[in-house]
Design a protein around this motif. Sequence first.
Motif, short mmCIF file in Angstrom:
data_model
loop_
_atom_site.label_atom_id
_atom_site.label_comp_id
_atom_site.label_asym_id
_atom_site.label_seq_id
_atom_site.Cartn_x
_atom_site.Cartn_y
_atom_site.Cartn_z
N VAL A 246 0.68 -1.23 -0.26
CA VAL A 246 0.06 -0.23 0.12
C VAL A 246 0.95 1.14 -0.11
O VAL A 246 0.30 2.63 -0.77
N ALA A 247 1.80 1.44 1.01
CA ALA A 247 2.81 2.24 0.93
C ALA A 247 3.61 3.07 -0.70
O ALA A 247 3.85 3.95 -0.61
N VAL A 248 3.15 1.35 -1.59
CA VAL A 248 4.17 1.92 -2.58
C VAL A 248 3.34 2.22 -3.61
O VAL A 248 3.14 3.44 -3.97
N VAL A 249 2.07 2.01 -3.17
CA VAL A 249 1.06 2.47 -4.78
C VAL A 249 0.90 3.48 -4.05
O VAL A 249 0.82 4.47 -4.91
N ILE A 250 0.66 4.02 -2.78
CA ILE A 250 0.20 5.38 -2.55
C ILE A 250 1.42 6.62 -2.86
O ILE A 250 1.07 7.18 -2.80
#
Length: 428
Positions: A246-250
């Motif tokens: 999720v951190a990568v996507v955001i």
Amino acid sequence: MVSFIPMFILFGLFFLSVPIAFSLMGSALFFYAFQNVSMDLDLIMQHFIRSAESFPLLAIPFFIMAGSIMNYSGISKRLMGMAEVLTGHLSGGLAQVNILLSVLMGGISGSANADAAMQCKVLVPEMVKRGYSKGFSAAITAASSTISPIIPPGIVLIIYALLANVSVTRMFIAGYVPGFLMAIALMITVGIISKKRGYKPDREKKATPKEIFIQFKDSIWALILPFVIILGMRIGIFTPTEAGAVAVVITTLIGIFIYKELQISMFGDILKETIYGTSTVMFIIIAANVFGSYLSWERIPHKLTEMLLQFTTSPWRMLLIVNLILLFVGMFIDGGAAMIILAPLLIPAAVKLGIDPLHFGIVMVVNIMIGGITPPFGSMMFLTCSLLKIKLEEFIKEIFPFVVALLIVLGLLTYVPSIVLFLPNLLN
């Protein structure tokens, strides 16, 4: 005593500057080749491969990649802007910005070395240009980078949670108060030194509420990311591993669509940095698991627990002994590797004496990070000195006050467990 021979080999290889992963593998293979000849060496290679087949460990490459994307997407630049409007008016303005930037970066980069390297490139040249000595700039950069692994989602916190079988979410939450205390201690120290040396504030006057609001509006997407990750895990939307994804996507979406600084062409470099960082950490973890099989076979944690309990039955004395051991080891071994090697050895003794494993984990991480900036062999010391091309003597002269400040915080965290456990228990 014979069963401890691979341990002596391991530390001997460390002192000979053999890379950590090869030292772990070499000492473990010595045990299986010459001491425990009943086990087929093919089984060791199977164990080596099987160690990498861990779903929770996927969180590590994701968070490393998220940290790399931050530097390319403009997130780091905006976090530095936010730090500047909040602390630039204080004595030693840019040095204060350096510390606050580590607090803001820690929630995403999660790595002391990554934070130190980024600030050496971005912030230190500006500090030197404005009259700060190179030694002081290097020292505060290394000292502030100790905060990054404590503020979630630190990679070392994830490793400890897996080793100690405690909740990753609770481990993350436990890191906030200690991280902020470390920042406050360093900021006070910088203020005292800056007044003595005449290091002026970066801003002539305190930022107005309007300036703070404008900068906050520009930085808000970078600031909310850590809280999105913690909240998502807390309410069960995603696991710690999924939180990394999720951190990568955001960070990618923020960089492309909001700040519009992240280009597709940059992903080649981002992937290279991610692969290099992940392979280094994973090789150490896998080698440590093979070494851990020797520890389990010879019941070394059990023997060490018995030795420590014979020496003391007081949890407070036990914590003092552990602090001394970890500060010493942290001078020689990288934080993640030290945690992988020592946590399985020390956790059983701590639990047997009634020490909360969550509290013990934070004490371990803080200890190892302080060791990383302590002469003569601290890893962050060498990193900052090599990147900034300064002599070790300059660094050593400047780092002492910061080490003292962090040791005071460590003493509080060690002997007032409620500082660590307050937030996790409140949100439980």
